[in-house]
Write a protein that holds these residues in place. Structure first.
Motif, PDB file in Angstrom:
ATOM      1  N   ALA A   1       2.065   8.932  -6.157  1.00  0.00           N
ATOM      2  CA  ALA A   1       2.535  10.302  -5.927  1.00  0.00           C
ATOM      3  C   ALA A   1       3.512  10.724  -7.014  1.00  0.00           C
ATOM      4  CB  ALA A   1       3.187  10.398  -4.548  1.00  0.00           C
ATOM      5  N   ASP A   2       4.347   9.790  -7.449  1.00  0.00           N
ATOM      6  CA  ASP A   2       5.283  10.094  -8.535  1.00  0.00           C
ATOM      7  C   ASP A   2       4.531  10.427  -9.818  1.00  0.00           C
ATOM      8  OD1 ASP A   2       7.962  10.040  -9.883  1.00  0.00           O
ATOM      9  OD2 ASP A   2       7.060   8.317 -10.893  1.00  0.00           O
ATOM     10  N   LEU A   3       3.488   9.637 -10.126  1.00  0.00           N
ATOM     11  CA  LEU A   3       2.680   9.917 -11.308  1.00  0.00           C
ATOM     12  C   LEU A   3       1.946  11.252 -11.177  1.00  0.00           C
ATOM     13  CD1 LEU A   3       1.115   6.429 -12.117  1.00  0.00           C
ATOM     14  CD2 LEU A   3       2.986   7.573 -13.292  1.00  0.00           C
ATOM     15  N   ALA A   4       1.450  11.535  -9.959  1.00  0.00           N
ATOM     16  CA  ALA A   4       0.723  12.788  -9.749  1.00  0.00           C
ATOM     17  C   ALA A   4       1.642  13.995  -9.922  1.00  0.00           C
ATOM     18  CB  ALA A   4       0.098  12.801  -8.355  1.00  0.00           C
ATOM     19  N   SER A   5       2.864  13.892  -9.409  1.00  0.00           N
ATOM     20  CA  SER A   5       3.805  15.008  -9.569  1.00  0.00           C
ATOM     21  C   SER A   5       4.177  15.207 -11.026  1.00  0.00           C
ATOM     22  CB  SER A   5       5.066  14.748  -8.735  1.00  0.00           C
ATOM     23  OG  SER A   5       5.766  13.604  -9.218  1.00  0.00           O
ATOM     24  N   THR A   6       4.301  14.096 -11.749  1.00  0.00           N
ATOM     25  CA  THR A   6       4.573  14.201 -13.175  1.00  0.00           C
ATOM     26  C   THR A   6       3.422  14.855 -13.909  1.00  0.00           C
ATOM     27  OG1 THR A   6       5.965  12.227 -13.142  1.00  0.00           O
ATOM     28  CG2 THR A   6       5.062  12.871 -15.267  1.00  0.00           C
ATOM     29  N   SER A   7       2.211  14.468 -13.548  1.00  0.00           N
ATOM     30  CA  SER A   7       1.037  15.051 -14.177  1.00  0.00           C
ATOM     31  C   SER A   7       0.982  16.555 -13.924  1.00  0.00           C
ATOM     32  CB  SER A   7      -0.230  14.378 -13.632  1.00  0.00           C
ATOM     33  OG  SER A   7      -1.384  15.031 -14.086  1.00  0.00           O
ATOM     34  N   GLN A   8       1.248  16.961 -12.671  1.00  0.00           N
ATOM     35  CA  GLN A   8       1.229  18.387 -12.350  1.00  0.00           C
ATOM     36  C   GLN A   8       2.321  19.135 -13.103  1.00  0.00           C
ATOM     37  OE1 GLN A   8      -1.011  20.061 -10.422  1.00  0.00           O
ATOM     38  NE2 GLN A   8       0.023  21.888 -11.166  1.00  0.00           N
ATOM     39  N   LYS A   9       3.503  18.529 -13.174  1.00  0.00           N
ATOM     40  CA  LYS A   9       4.617  19.185 -13.864  1.00  0.00           C
ATOM     41  C   LYS A   9       4.311  19.364 -15.346  1.00  0.00           C
ATOM     42  CE  LYS A   9       8.699  17.854 -12.731  1.00  0.00           C
ATOM     43  NZ  LYS A   9       9.930  17.030 -12.587  1.00  0.00           N
ATOM     44  N   ARG A  10       3.768  18.335 -15.964  1.00  0.00           N
ATOM     45  CA  ARG A  10       3.449  18.438 -17.392  1.00  0.00           C
ATOM     46  C   ARG A  10       2.319  19.443 -17.630  1.00  0.00           C
ATOM     47  NH1 ARG A  10       5.675  14.637 -20.815  1.00  0.00           N
ATOM     48  NH2 ARG A  10       6.920  13.050 -19.771  1.00  0.00           N
ATOM     49  N   SER A  11       1.376  19.501 -16.697  1.00  0.00           N
ATOM     50  CA  SER A  11       0.319  20.487 -16.826  1.00  0.00           C
ATOM     51  C   SER A  11       0.875  21.899 -16.730  1.00  0.00           C
ATOM     52  CB  SER A  11      -0.729  20.258 -15.729  1.00  0.00           C
ATOM     53  OG  SER A  11      -1.762  21.209 -15.820  1.00  0.00           O
ATOM     54  N   ASP A  12       1.786  22.123 -15.792  1.00  0.00           N
ATOM     55  CA  ASP A  12       2.410  23.444 -15.651  1.00  0.00           C
ATOM     56  C   ASP A  12       3.243  23.799 -16.875  1.00  0.00           C
ATOM     57  OD1 ASP A  12       1.260  23.590 -13.169  1.00  0.00           O
ATOM     58  OD2 ASP A  12       3.072  23.010 -12.065  1.00  0.00           O
ATOM     59  N   GLU A  13       3.949  22.795 -17.428  1.00  0.00           N
ATOM     60  CA  GLU A  13       4.758  23.056 -18.616  1.00  0.00           C
ATOM     61  C   GLU A  13       3.888  23.451 -19.806  1.00  0.00           C
ATOM     62  OE1 GLU A  13       6.927  19.484 -19.136  1.00  0.00           O
ATOM     63  OE2 GLU A  13       8.455  19.939 -17.607  1.00  0.00           O
TER      64      GLU A  13
ATOM     65  N   VAL B   1       0.839  -1.205   0.000  1.00  0.00           N
ATOM     66  CA  VAL B   1       0.000   0.000   0.000  1.00  0.00           C
ATOM     67  C   VAL B   1       0.873   1.255   0.000  1.00  0.00           C
ATOM     68  CG1 VAL B   1      -1.627   1.354   1.370  1.00  0.00           C
ATOM     69  CG2 VAL B   1      -1.999  -1.093   1.070  1.00  0.00           C
ATOM     70  N   LEU B   2       1.909   1.262   0.839  1.00  0.00           N
ATOM     71  CA  LEU B   2       2.821   2.415   0.887  1.00  0.00           C
ATOM     72  C   LEU B   2       3.558   2.584  -0.439  1.00  0.00           C
ATOM     73  CD1 LEU B   2       4.309   1.976   4.486  1.00  0.00           C
ATOM     74  CD2 LEU B   2       2.530   3.570   3.732  1.00  0.00           C
ATOM     75  N   ALA B   3       3.982   1.474  -1.034  1.00  0.00           N
ATOM     76  CA  ALA B   3       4.651   1.554  -2.333  1.00  0.00           C
ATOM     77  C   ALA B   3       3.704   2.074  -3.398  1.00  0.00           C
ATOM     78  CB  ALA B   3       5.195   0.177  -2.733  1.00  0.00           C
ATOM     79  N   LEU B   4       2.443   1.627  -3.340  1.00  0.00           N
ATOM     80  CA  LEU B   4       1.446   2.106  -4.302  1.00  0.00           C
ATOM     81  C   LEU B   4       1.237   3.612  -4.152  1.00  0.00           C
ATOM     82  CD1 LEU B   4      -0.683   1.352  -6.459  1.00  0.00           C
ATOM     83  CD2 LEU B   4      -2.308   1.038  -4.584  1.00  0.00           C
ATOM     84  N   ILE B   5       1.201   4.079  -2.911  1.00  0.00           N
ATOM     85  CA  ILE B   5       1.063   5.519  -2.675  1.00  0.00           C
ATOM     86  C   ILE B   5       2.258   6.265  -3.255  1.00  0.00           C
ATOM     87  CG2 ILE B   5       1.015   7.297  -0.879  1.00  0.00           C
ATOM     88  CD1 ILE B   5      -0.580   5.333   0.849  1.00  0.00           C
ATOM     89  N   GLY B   6       3.466   5.705  -3.063  1.00  0.00           N
ATOM     90  CA  GLY B   6       4.662   6.353  -3.601  1.00  0.00           C
ATOM     91  C   GLY B   6       4.666   6.417  -5.112  1.00  0.00           C
ATOM     92  N   PHE B   7       4.328   5.306  -5.762  1.00  0.00           N
ATOM     93  CA  PHE B   7       4.277   5.303  -7.234  1.00  0.00           C
ATOM     94  C   PHE B   7       3.184   6.253  -7.742  1.00  0.00           C
ATOM     95  CE2 PHE B   7       6.395   1.013  -7.068  1.00  0.00           C
ATOM     96  CZ  PHE B   7       7.485   1.369  -7.840  1.00  0.00           C
TER      97      PHE B   7
ATOM     98  N   SER C   1      18.652  13.946  -4.275  1.00  0.00           N
ATOM     99  CA  SER C   1      17.668  13.538  -3.283  1.00  0.00           C
ATOM    100  C   SER C   1      16.862  12.356  -3.818  1.00  0.00           C
ATOM    101  CB  SER C   1      16.738  14.706  -2.946  1.00  0.00           C
ATOM    102  OG  SER C   1      16.055  15.132  -4.105  1.00  0.00           O
ATOM    103  N   MET C   2      16.200  11.650  -2.897  1.00  0.00           N
ATOM    104  CA  MET C   2      15.429  10.481  -3.275  1.00  0.00           C
ATOM    105  C   MET C   2      14.067  10.908  -3.817  1.00  0.00           C
ATOM    106  SD  MET C   2      14.344   7.180  -0.957  1.00  0.00           S
ATOM    107  CE  MET C   2      16.055   6.696  -0.754  1.00  0.00           C
ATOM    108  N   THR C   3      13.738  10.423  -4.987  1.00  0.00           N
ATOM    109  CA  THR C   3      12.447  10.745  -5.582  1.00  0.00           C
ATOM    110  C   THR C   3      11.373   9.815  -5.037  1.00  0.00           C
ATOM    111  OG1 THR C   3      12.791   9.237  -7.440  1.00  0.00           O
ATOM    112  CG2 THR C   3      13.609  11.501  -7.685  1.00  0.00           C
ATOM    113  N   ALA C   4      10.130  10.184  -5.290  1.00  0.00           N
ATOM    114  CA  ALA C   4       9.012   9.350  -4.837  1.00  0.00           C
ATOM    115  C   ALA C   4       9.057   7.983  -5.505  1.00  0.00           C
ATOM    116  CB  ALA C   4       7.688  10.052  -5.135  1.00  0.00           C
ATOM    117  N   GLN C   5       9.453   7.943  -6.770  1.00  0.00           N
ATOM    118  CA  GLN C   5       9.522   6.664  -7.472  1.00  0.00           C
ATOM    119  C   GLN C   5      10.598   5.764  -6.886  1.00  0.00           C
ATOM    120  OE1 GLN C   5      11.382   5.688 -11.521  1.00  0.00           O
ATOM    121  NE2 GLN C   5       9.264   6.175 -12.084  1.00  0.00           N
ATOM    122  N   THR C   6      11.764   6.340  -6.585  1.00  0.00           N
ATOM    123  CA  THR C   6      12.845   5.547  -5.992  1.00  0.00           C
ATOM    124  C   THR C   6      12.435   4.995  -4.638  1.00  0.00           C
ATOM    125  OG1 THR C   6      14.482   6.913  -7.127  1.00  0.00           O
ATOM    126  CG2 THR C   6      15.260   5.582  -5.281  1.00  0.00           C
ATOM    127  N   PHE C   7      11.806   5.843  -3.822  1.00  0.00           N
ATOM    128  CA  PHE C   7      11.343   5.405  -2.504  1.00  0.00           C
ATOM    129  C   PHE C   7      10.300   4.293  -2.642  1.00  0.00           C
ATOM    130  CE2 PHE C   7       8.416   5.939   1.163  1.00  0.00           C
ATOM    131  CZ  PHE C   7       9.307   5.597   2.167  1.00  0.00           C
TER     132      PHE C   7
END
Length: 370
Positions: free
Chosen positions: A30-42, A22-28, A107-113
């Motif tokens: 979160a990584d996708l969500a941050s990517t989505s936000q970044k691409r939206s901002d770009e 469950v924690l790993a799923l949350i981390g993966f 630093s450690m990314t959400a995907q790495t964690f």
């Protein structure tokens, strides 16, 4: 003799494994969500920059028309100075981006964690399966609960091997751990049974080790292949929509909003299709040997190779569907979404064989333990 203490340790290990997944799923996620936000901002920044450039071009054209032939001396004009300012700003922005990129790389990314958590969970998952085997002093796959925990462990091991060889496939973590979690939750709530000795019909046969282990590997690969095929279907539709919008002169095409931004980060539908084909090719070989070894075991146990038992029939149906998928794709140009759809039909047959046939349709293979 059943070691109940070891059996309890096994159950606890599976429960903790679920928590880590469950924690790993949350981390993966979160990584996708941050990517989505970044691409939206770009996209938003690119659209604003494009509109600003067009407005600036209109103002410059208007000023040139008003001054007549004074345009060539424009190198010292305020407009030129204004045009020079963004260039310097861009250099500063580039330097800032480089510094932030270097900081993020250190630093450690959400995907790495999340990937580290997935590795730890898989190790604990394997430990839970192994302690179940030690507690019962037999192979840990003689009922639905044990088959589910063992096959999902194989799914995670296969995913981690793929992800280590090709780091870009770690982005699929959310879509792999999700189904694994679902199966484990079903196993822990609906299919769990106390640790017990083998039923007499399963004792004293080496085919229990060979036939069922191959079936577990085949099921695990079918799960992994179905995940990739599903993503292929989504990615293909997403790509078609983007191509249509580009053809409509949309300079900043977007489809499915934030989820589309997630798909932008995934491999292309062509890459996913090739990966799906490789996984299903190995799974098909596994299902072939599952049928063959099952027939041999049936001859030893019941005196016949084939008896039209529900489990035998549905395993054969799975084999036929996957054979049709591989044959059509390899020889008939049956590619793309149609091939992915046929592969998913095969997976639905796997799900039906594992759930409905095991729990509702009675037969000689009714070893669910429920």
């Amino acid at each position: 003799m059943i070691d109940q203490q070891l059996a309890e340790i096994s159950n606890l290990a599976i429960v903790v494994t679920i928590v880590l997944y469950v924690l790993a799923l949350i981390g993966f996620t979160a990584d996708l969500a941050s990517t989505s936000q970044k691409r939206s901002d770009e996209r938003l920044a690119a659209r604003e920059a494009h509109e600003a450039a067009r407005a600036k071009q209109s103002v410059t054209a208007g000023a040139a028309g008003a001054t007549g032939t004074a345009g060539p001396a424009g190198t010292d004009s305020p407009a030129a100075a204004a045009g020079a300012a963004p260039a310097g700003a861009g250099e500063d922005a580039g330097a800032t981006g480089a510094r932030s990129s270097a900081a993020s790389s250190s630093s450690m990314t959400a995907q790495t964690f999340a990937f580290i958590l997935a590795v730890a969970a898989t190790v604990l998952h394997i430990f839970g399966v192994a302690t179940r085997a030690a507690a019962t002093q037999r192979v840990p796959w003689t009922n639905m609960y044990e088959f589910a925990t063992t096959s999902t462990a194989v799914v995670m091991v296969a995913f981690l091997i793929f992800s280590i060889k090709r780091a870009e496939l770690r982005i699929l973590g959310t879509f792999v751990i999700g189904p694994v979690l679902l199966v484990l939750l079903l196993a822990q709530t609906l299919w769990i049974v106390p640790a017990a000795e083998l039923t007499p019909s399963l004792q004293n046969s080496h085919w229990l080790y060979i036939h069922i282990s191959v079936a577990i590997m085949s099921t695990a690969l079918s799960i992994l292949g179905a995940v990739v095929a599903s993503l292929q279907l989504l990615q293909a539709r997403h790509e078609r929509a983007l191509v249509e919008r580009v053809s409509d002169d949309d300079q900043f095409p977007e489809h499915w909003g934030r989820f589309g931004h997630v798909l932008d980060r995934l491999p292309s539908s062509t890459v996913l299709e090739a990966l799906s084909f490789r996984i299903h090719s190995v799974a098909f070989v596994g299902w072939t040997f599952t049928l063959i070894f099952g027939a041999i075991w049936g001859r030893e146990a019941w005196g016949r190779y084939w008896g039209w038992d529900p489990k035998e029939v549905w395993t054969f149906i799975i084999w036929v569907v996957y054979a049709a998928y591989l044959h059509a794709r390899a020889t008939g140009g049956f590619r793309g979404s149609r091939a992915a759809g046929l592969a998913l039909v095969g997976f639905l047959a796997v799900v039906f064989n594992y759930t409905i046939v095991n729990t509702i349709i009675n037969g000689l293979h009714s070893y669910s333990g429920l």
